[in-house]
Design a protein around this motif. Sequence first.
Motif, PDB file in Angstrom:
ATOM      1  N   LEU A   1       0.842  -1.190   0.000  1.00  9.69           N
ATOM      2  CA  LEU A   1       0.000   0.000   0.000  1.00  9.69           C
ATOM      3  C   LEU A   1       0.881   1.245   0.000  1.00  9.69           C
ATOM      4  N   LEU A   2       0.713   2.092  -1.004  1.00 11.14           N
ATOM      5  CA  LEU A   2       1.469   3.338  -1.077  1.00 11.14           C
ATOM      6  C   LEU A   2       0.705   4.510  -0.496  1.00 11.14           C
ATOM      7  N   ASP A   3      -0.602   4.583  -0.809  1.00  6.30           N
ATOM      8  CA  ASP A   3      -1.366   5.762  -0.405  1.00  6.30           C
ATOM      9  C   ASP A   3      -2.856   5.440  -0.488  1.00  6.30           C
ATOM     10  N   THR A   4      -3.639   6.237   0.235  1.00  7.48           N
ATOM     11  CA  THR A   4      -5.094   6.162   0.161  1.00  7.48           C
ATOM     12  C   THR A   4      -5.629   7.580   0.022  1.00  7.48           C
ATOM     13  N   ASP A   5      -6.432   7.833  -1.005  1.00  2.29           N
ATOM     14  CA  ASP A   5      -6.940   9.192  -1.209  1.00  2.29           C
ATOM     15  C   ASP A   5      -8.151   9.449  -0.319  1.00  2.29           C
ATOM     16  N   THR A   6      -8.702  10.652  -0.411  1.00  2.60           N
ATOM     17  CA  THR A   6      -9.806  11.060   0.463  1.00  2.60           C
ATOM     18  C   THR A   6     -11.056  10.230   0.239  1.00  2.60           C
ATOM     19  N   ASP A   7     -11.155   9.590  -0.910  1.00  3.80           N
ATOM     20  CA  ASP A   7     -12.310   8.733  -1.194  1.00  3.80           C
ATOM     21  C   ASP A   7     -12.073   7.285  -0.794  1.00  3.80           C
ATOM     22  N   GLY A   8     -10.926   7.028  -0.180  1.00  2.00           N
ATOM     23  CA  GLY A   8     -10.625   5.675   0.253  1.00  2.00           C
ATOM     24  C   GLY A   8     -10.030   4.784  -0.817  1.00  2.00           C
ATOM     25  N   ASN A   9      -9.701   5.349  -1.969  1.00  2.77           N
ATOM     26  CA  ASN A   9      -9.094   4.558  -3.042  1.00  2.77           C
ATOM     27  C   ASN A   9      -7.619   4.332  -2.754  1.00  2.77           C
ATOM     28  N   GLU A  10      -7.174   3.110  -2.870  1.00  2.02           N
ATOM     29  CA  GLU A  10      -5.803   2.755  -2.543  1.00  2.02           C
ATOM     30  C   GLU A  10      -4.913   2.751  -3.782  1.00  2.02           C
ATOM     31  N   THR A  11      -3.671   3.155  -3.582  1.00  2.75           N
ATOM     32  CA  THR A  11      -2.639   2.999  -4.598  1.00  2.75           C
ATOM     33  C   THR A  11      -1.671   1.926  -4.133  1.00  2.75           C
ATOM     34  N   ARG A  12      -1.540   0.882  -4.925  1.00  2.00           N
ATOM     35  CA  ARG A  12      -0.697  -0.236  -4.529  1.00  2.00           C
ATOM     36  C   ARG A  12       0.307  -0.579  -5.631  1.00  2.00           C
ATOM     37  N   ILE A  13       1.411  -1.190  -5.244  1.00  3.02           N
ATOM     38  CA  ILE A  13       2.392  -1.690  -6.196  1.00  3.02           C
ATOM     39  C   ILE A  13       2.714  -3.137  -5.861  1.00  3.02           C
ATOM     40  N   SER A  14       3.177  -3.862  -6.853  1.00  8.13           N
ATOM     41  CA  SER A  14       3.610  -5.244  -6.628  1.00  8.13           C
ATOM     42  C   SER A  14       4.822  -5.234  -5.707  1.00  8.13           C
ATOM     43  N   GLY A  15       4.730  -5.934  -4.594  1.00 10.58           N
ATOM     44  CA  GLY A  15       5.858  -5.935  -3.670  1.00 10.58           C
ATOM     45  C   GLY A  15       5.569  -6.722  -2.412  1.00 10.58           C
ATOM     46  N   PHE A  16       6.531  -6.720  -1.488  1.00  8.56           N
ATOM     47  CA  PHE A  16       6.462  -7.527  -0.273  1.00  8.56           C
ATOM     48  C   PHE A  16       7.361  -6.899   0.772  1.00  8.56           C
ATOM     49  N   SER A  17       7.094  -7.157   2.025  1.00  2.00           N
ATOM     50  CA  SER A  17       7.929  -6.662   3.117  1.00  2.00           C
ATOM     51  C   SER A  17       9.003  -7.689   3.448  1.00  2.00           C
ATOM     52  N   LEU A  18      10.210  -7.217   3.632  1.00  4.24           N
ATOM     53  CA  LEU A  18      11.310  -8.094   4.020  1.00  4.24           C
ATOM     54  C   LEU A  18      11.138  -8.531   5.469  1.00  4.24           C
ATOM     55  N   ASP A  19      11.295  -9.821   5.723  1.00  2.18           N
ATOM     56  CA  ASP A  19      11.258 -10.333   7.088  1.00  2.18           C
ATOM     57  C   ASP A  19      12.568 -10.004   7.794  1.00  2.18           C
ATOM     58  N   ASP A  20      12.564 -10.155   9.119  1.00  8.82           N
ATOM     59  CA  ASP A  20      13.772  -9.837   9.891  1.00  8.82           C
ATOM     60  C   ASP A  20      14.982 -10.626   9.413  1.00  8.82           C
TER      61      ASP A  20
ATOM     62  N   GLN B   1      15.665 -11.448   6.502  1.00  7.18           N
ATOM     63  CA  GLN B   1      16.029 -11.051   5.138  1.00  7.18           C
ATOM     64  C   GLN B   1      16.643  -9.655   5.094  1.00  7.18           C
ATOM     65  N   LEU B   2      16.870  -9.053   6.255  1.00  7.12           N
ATOM     66  CA  LEU B   2      17.301  -7.650   6.310  1.00  7.12           C
ATOM     67  C   LEU B   2      18.812  -7.494   6.293  1.00  7.12           C
ATOM     68  N   ASN B   3      19.533  -8.543   5.951  1.00  5.63           N
ATOM     69  CA  ASN B   3      20.982  -8.444   5.752  1.00  5.63           C
ATOM     70  C   ASN B   3      21.321  -9.153   4.447  1.00  5.63           C
ATOM     71  N   PHE B   4      21.656  -8.370   3.425  1.00  5.79           N
ATOM     72  CA  PHE B   4      22.091  -8.936   2.149  1.00  5.79           C
ATOM     73  C   PHE B   4      23.593  -9.144   2.229  1.00  5.79           C
ATOM     74  N   THR B   5      24.034 -10.387   2.051  1.00  9.23           N
ATOM     75  CA  THR B   5      25.454 -10.709   2.129  1.00  9.23           C
ATOM     76  C   THR B   5      26.044 -10.815   0.728  1.00  9.23           C
ATOM     77  N   ASN B   6      27.319 -11.140   0.660  1.00  6.42           N
ATOM     78  CA  ASN B   6      27.987 -11.313  -0.633  1.00  6.42           C
ATOM     79  C   ASN B   6      28.139 -12.779  -1.016  1.00  6.42           C
ATOM     80  N   GLU B   7      27.426 -13.660  -0.315  1.00  7.63           N
ATOM     81  CA  GLU B   7      27.569 -15.093  -0.577  1.00  7.63           C
ATOM     82  C   GLU B   7      26.940 -15.481  -1.915  1.00  7.63           C
ATOM     83  N   LYS B   8      25.779 -14.942  -2.215  1.00  4.44           N
ATOM     84  CA  LYS B   8      25.080 -15.189  -3.477  1.00  4.44           C
ATOM     85  C   LYS B   8      24.487 -13.871  -3.960  1.00  4.44           C
ATOM     86  N   PRO B   9      24.291 -13.746  -5.277  1.00  3.40           N
ATOM     87  CA  PRO B   9      23.558 -12.575  -5.766  1.00  3.40           C
ATOM     88  C   PRO B   9      22.100 -12.636  -5.291  1.00  3.40           C
ATOM     89  N   TYR B  10      21.470 -11.454  -5.242  1.00  5.10           N
ATOM     90  CA  TYR B  10      20.048 -11.364  -4.915  1.00  5.10           C
ATOM     91  C   TYR B  10      19.296 -10.939  -6.170  1.00  5.10           C
TER      92      TYR B  10
END
Length: 512
Positions: A166-185, A187-196
Amino acid sequence: MKYIITVLISIITLVSISSCRNDFEFTASTGNLEFSQDTIYLDTVFSNIGSSTRTFKVYNRSSDDIVIPRVALNQGTNSNYRLSVDGVPGQVFENVELLAKDSMFVFVETTVDIMDFTSDTEFLYEDTIEFDAGGNLQKVELVTLIQDAVFLFPERDAQGVEETLLLDTDTDGNETRISGFSLDDDQLNFTNEKPYVIYGFAAVPSNKTLTIDAGARIHFHAGSGIIVANEGTLKVNGALSTTEDLENEVIFEGDRLEPLYEDIAGQWTAIWLTAGSKDHEINYATIKNASVGIIMDSSNTTSNGATLKMNNSKILNSSNTALLATTASIEASNSIFHNSGQSTVIARLGGAYNFNNCTISNYWNNSFRQDPTLFLTNIFPNSDLSADLLEANFTNCIIYGDRNIEYALLDDQLSTFNFKFENSLMRFNDFSNSFDGFPSYDITNSSLYENCVFNEDPLFEDEDAFKLRIDNTGGANGIANPTTTTTLDIEGNSRAASPDAGAFESVDLSTN
């Protein structure tokens, strides 16, 4: 009637001649085929991601129409390569006809699951295409480097609906969304072991920090990026590299690894630092081939704008803009912002900006560019919004490109508009005197333009190849202020007693 009889006679004659013609006679191939390539390299691909398609030609140089008894992959139907021979897909083909003095196309592609073959993070996957057999056997080798990777992507629910943010909600309650996901705890360290490899937007949640280790490689699918929520933080901990492999640098780029895509702008979307995100740090990173390298948002108050410290980093080849900052706070040093379809750096709706020993340049040649490489304003274009530009200091910088005027200053006279260029090389060829009478463009005003040099070519090594080292006879040579310049340049070289403007200390490029 005479005309009709004549036509009938002609038709009968043609049919008679045609009936006497023998069909094409094909002889067996004698093993004398020629190939446009004897080894096909399909470049590096990620595990489970299809390669681009490679093409080669098979020639029959003889005067005979031939038939090739068998064209097949050595591993047959077990091969992870896929073929198309003259437009027909498959892996094994029999009795392939090829006319005299003619040729045919063969197309090759592959998809490989690295876990089916090895526990290593990369390996060479090989096969051969065999033409004929026995004493007439001829081969074309196939070679592909397969890399394992960490894949991050939106999940789908039981109904197959993809996860969104969810990016935003206007005054009429319409939502703006994008394809995506929240990183879990975890997943919050990207290492150099493998590409992401990221699909959609990977979101850093509020009050969380995404830490990226030195040497990490981050790849984005089309339409993807990283987005950092309010109170979230991005830390990119790249380090100085000692080889051309940039082994310690963090690299953000698209997920197509073939040479064809190496310099294609707009392959992914952006690193998006939203309003209220804070304390971002980017060190020794390269961000390339995005639509916008970094977007920094605010909610029209300086205290709520995203904050960033950027050092020894590069944003290259953005289809729109390298850095788009709205009421942001940025400190940047020894960094390069180069080549964009519009302005390379945009700082709008005020904010606070300090750039030292940075190179801001634009030689975009993929389309017509009308915007200068640097744009500063205290408004939000095409709106009534205005905010204080508290400071915009460009010290020991290069601001240059292939347009006559490479910076624009837009002050609405309602909000503060504080800026200064010092000991910098700038391009401002106002041939038509269009800016006469505009105080902001009075380059003789030392309170705005102190010890600056204008319109002397920096002599970049190769701006089209994104090589921004400068020659020691160029306009940036020796013009920096020794008391404010960085101690080392972007490559870790010591600054001279008379240091240079820009991210690089100059060298004699004539010897390279």
